[in-house]
Design an enzyme around this catalytic site. Structure first.
Site, PDB file in Angstrom:
ATOM      1  N   SER A 144       1.050  -1.184  -0.049  1.00 52.11           N
ATOM      2  CA  SER A 144      -0.140  -0.083  -0.017  1.00 52.11           C
ATOM      3  C   SER A 144       0.808   1.185  -0.011  1.00 52.11           C
ATOM      4  CB  SER A 144      -1.026   0.047   1.173  1.00 52.11           C
ATOM      5  OG  SER A 144      -1.521   1.337   1.451  1.00 52.11           O
ATOM      6  N   TYR A 158      -1.235  -0.719  10.259  1.00 53.08           N
ATOM      7  CA  TYR A 158      -1.184  -1.076   8.908  1.00 53.08           C
ATOM      8  C   TYR A 158      -0.232  -0.718   7.699  1.00 53.08           C
ATOM      9  CZ  TYR A 158      -3.603  -1.203   4.068  1.00 53.08           C
ATOM     10  OH  TYR A 158      -3.883  -1.440   2.865  1.00 53.08           O
TER      11      TYR A 158
HETATM   12  P1  NAP Z   1     -11.692  -5.433   0.476  1.00 58.27           P
HETATM   13  O1  NAP Z   1     -12.586  -4.902  -0.390  1.00 58.27           O
HETATM   14  O2  NAP Z   1     -11.801  -5.138   1.850  1.00 58.27           O
HETATM   15  O3  NAP Z   1     -11.484  -6.975   0.429  1.00 58.27           O
HETATM   16  C1  NAP Z   1     -10.726  -7.836   1.180  1.00 58.27           C
HETATM   17  C2  NAP Z   1     -10.539  -9.283   0.490  1.00 58.27           C
HETATM   18  O4  NAP Z   1      -9.466  -9.873   1.342  1.00 58.27           O
HETATM   19  C3  NAP Z   1     -11.987 -10.011   0.425  1.00 58.27           C
HETATM   20  O5  NAP Z   1     -11.922 -10.999  -0.352  1.00 58.27           O
HETATM   21  C4  NAP Z   1     -11.756 -10.470   1.960  1.00 58.27           C
HETATM   22  O6  NAP Z   1     -12.456 -11.985   2.078  1.00 58.27           O
HETATM   23  C5  NAP Z   1     -10.228 -10.928   1.976  1.00 58.27           C
HETATM   24  N1  NAP Z   1      -9.491 -11.086   3.561  1.00 58.27           N
HETATM   25  C6  NAP Z   1     -10.242 -10.272   4.569  1.00 58.27           C
HETATM   26  N2  NAP Z   1      -9.674 -10.747   5.613  1.00 58.27           N
HETATM   27  C7  NAP Z   1      -8.814 -11.990   5.326  1.00 58.27           C
HETATM   28  C8  NAP Z   1      -8.043 -13.073   5.818  1.00 58.27           C
HETATM   29  N3  NAP Z   1      -7.979 -13.040   7.236  1.00 58.27           N
HETATM   30  N4  NAP Z   1      -7.566 -13.765   5.013  1.00 58.27           N
HETATM   31  C9  NAP Z   1      -7.853 -14.102   3.817  1.00 58.27           C
HETATM   32  N5  NAP Z   1      -8.426 -12.993   2.951  1.00 58.27           N
HETATM   33  C10 NAP Z   1      -9.008 -12.043   3.868  1.00 58.27           C
HETATM   34  O7  NAP Z   1     -10.157  -5.177   0.253  1.00 58.27           O
HETATM   35  P2  NAP Z   1      -9.255  -4.429  -0.763  1.00 58.27           P
HETATM   36  O8  NAP Z   1      -9.223  -2.949  -0.783  1.00 58.27           O
HETATM   37  O9  NAP Z   1      -9.747  -5.098  -2.170  1.00 58.27           O
HETATM   38  O10 NAP Z   1      -7.951  -4.647  -0.603  1.00 58.27           O
HETATM   39  C11 NAP Z   1      -7.238  -5.687  -1.132  1.00 58.27           C
HETATM   40  C12 NAP Z   1      -5.537  -5.657  -0.968  1.00 58.27           C
HETATM   41  O11 NAP Z   1      -5.276  -4.282  -1.212  1.00 58.27           O
HETATM   42  C13 NAP Z   1      -5.407  -5.545   0.725  1.00 58.27           C
HETATM   43  O12 NAP Z   1      -3.984  -6.225   0.910  1.00 58.27           O
HETATM   44  C14 NAP Z   1      -5.134  -4.102   1.131  1.00 58.27           C
HETATM   45  O13 NAP Z   1      -4.229  -3.906   2.091  1.00 58.27           O
HETATM   46  C15 NAP Z   1      -4.598  -3.626  -0.221  1.00 58.27           C
HETATM   47  N6  NAP Z   1      -4.924  -2.184  -0.473  1.00 58.27           N
HETATM   48  C16 NAP Z   1      -5.887  -1.473  -0.686  1.00 58.27           C
HETATM   49  C17 NAP Z   1      -6.075  -0.237  -0.805  1.00 58.27           C
HETATM   50  C18 NAP Z   1      -7.723   0.485  -1.425  1.00 58.27           C
HETATM   51  O14 NAP Z   1      -7.547   1.727  -0.942  1.00 58.27           O
HETATM   52  N7  NAP Z   1      -8.707  -0.499  -1.394  1.00 58.27           N
HETATM   53  C19 NAP Z   1      -4.983   0.601  -0.814  1.00 58.27           C
HETATM   54  C20 NAP Z   1      -4.002   0.102  -0.639  1.00 58.27           C
HETATM   55  C21 NAP Z   1      -3.676  -1.282  -0.710  1.00 58.27           C
HETATM   56  P3  NAP Z   1     -14.045 -12.045   2.491  1.00 58.27           P
HETATM   57  O15 NAP Z   1     -14.653 -11.547   1.086  1.00 58.27           O
HETATM   58  O16 NAP Z   1     -14.360 -13.344   2.806  1.00 58.27           O
HETATM   59  O17 NAP Z   1     -14.112 -11.229   3.636  1.00 58.27           O
END
Ligand code: NAP
Length: 249
Positions: A144, A158
């Site tokens: 991130s 985080y």
């Molecule tokens: P999201 O929409 O909250 O989706 C999270 C995903 O991760 C879901 O599929 C969830 O599964 C799964 N998950 C949650 N807890 C988990 C665990 N303990 N073990 C395995 N899987 C788990 O998140 P996102 O925004 O797509 O983020 C994906 C990645 O990108 C993350 O690593 C996040 O830190 C990174 N990121 C996101 C952003 C942003 O702005 N969105 C920015 C920087 C980095 P369930 O559906 O079963 O809950």
């Protein structure tokens, strides 16, 4: 096009979901990992199958080593592993200072974001490394931009977990560079997913959009496109590197 297997942790929603759909479009057989939302994972599998792709959903909380072992056993039955996307990740409640954080919260963030990613990579390297008789592959780690910004007054734990991921991408990439495996990272900026709601602030990304040089938040597909490129042979000389995909933030 490839017919290899890609394991995507957290493939059920957000960036993982977009990556699953894009990978299936490139011919990957997709293992959609999910933590608890089976309905969302099943929807991703159905969407892939509706486009004549191949996918399975496997429950895997990456904080549980036994779940990770089951995830990769399912992948083995599905075909030859060619890629891992370490995507599953969490934030704690937004707006909590370090001097207010519980040990349980910090441990959970580190267990999911850091230990889970390292353990998944361990399983992928065992299968893909030429040192172990494998045919090579790619590991993409979701970091991130928080790793560079530090996220003060938001979620420093985080940010620190993603800083660890950056070091992990660097180190693992060097460790397996001569074993047919490339390791790369992505640092997304503000992306339109449900992660912000899970931190207690659904409008966070939209609220901060004016601070982004491009004056908008990103879409999950824009991160997925970068992941797919890193997975592809077009990125054949990229390893141990992490790419910012942030609209300039
Ligand atoms: P999201 O929409 O909250 O989706 C999270 C995903 O991760 C879901 O599929 C969830 O599964 C799964 N998950 C949650 N807890 C988990 C665990 N303990 N073990 C395995 N899987 C788990 O998140 P996102 O925004 O797509 O983020 C994906 C990645 O990108 C993350 O690593 C996040 O830190 C990174 N990121 C996101 C952003 C942003 O702005 N969105 C920015 C920087 C980095 P369930 O559906 O079963 O809950």
């Amino acid at each position: 096009m490839t017919d290899k297997v890609v394991v995507i942790t957290g493939g059920s929603r957000g960036i993982g979901r977009a990556t699953a759909l894009a990978a299936a479009g490139r011919g990957y057989r997709v293992v959609v990992g999910y933590a608890s939302n089976k309905a969302a994972a099943d929807e991703v599998v159905a969407a892939i199958e509706a486009r004549n792709g191949k996918a399975i959903a496997v429950k895997c909380d990456v904080a549980e080593e036994s779940d990770i072992l089951k995830l990769f056993e399912a992948a083995d039955k599905f075909g030859t592993l060619g890629a891992l996307v370490n995507n599953g990740g969490i934030v704690g409640r937004s707006g909590v200072r370090v001097d207010e954080m519980s040990a349980e919260r910090i441990q959970r963030v580190m267990a999911v974001n850091v230990t889970g990613s390292i353990l998944c990579a361990r399983e992928a390297v065992k299968r893909m490394s030429t040192r172990h008789g494998g045919k090579g592959g790619v590991i993409v780690n979701l970091s991130s931009i928080a790793a560079k910004l530090g996220s003060p007054n938001t979620y420093v734990d985080y940010a620190a977990s993603k800083g660890a991921i950056d070091s992990f991408t660097l180190g693992l990439g060097l460790e397996v560079a001569n074993e047919g495996i490339r390791v790369a990272g992505i640092r997304p900026g503000l992306i339109d997913t449900e992660i912000h709601a899970s931190g207690g602030e659904p409008d966070r990304a939209h609220r901060l959009a004016p601070m982004v040089p491009m004056k908008r938040i990103g879409q999950a597909e824009e991160i997925a496109n970068a992941i797919i490129w890193l997975m592809s042979d077009e990125a054949s000389y990229v390893t141990s590197a992490t790419l910012d995909v942030t609209g300039g933030r």
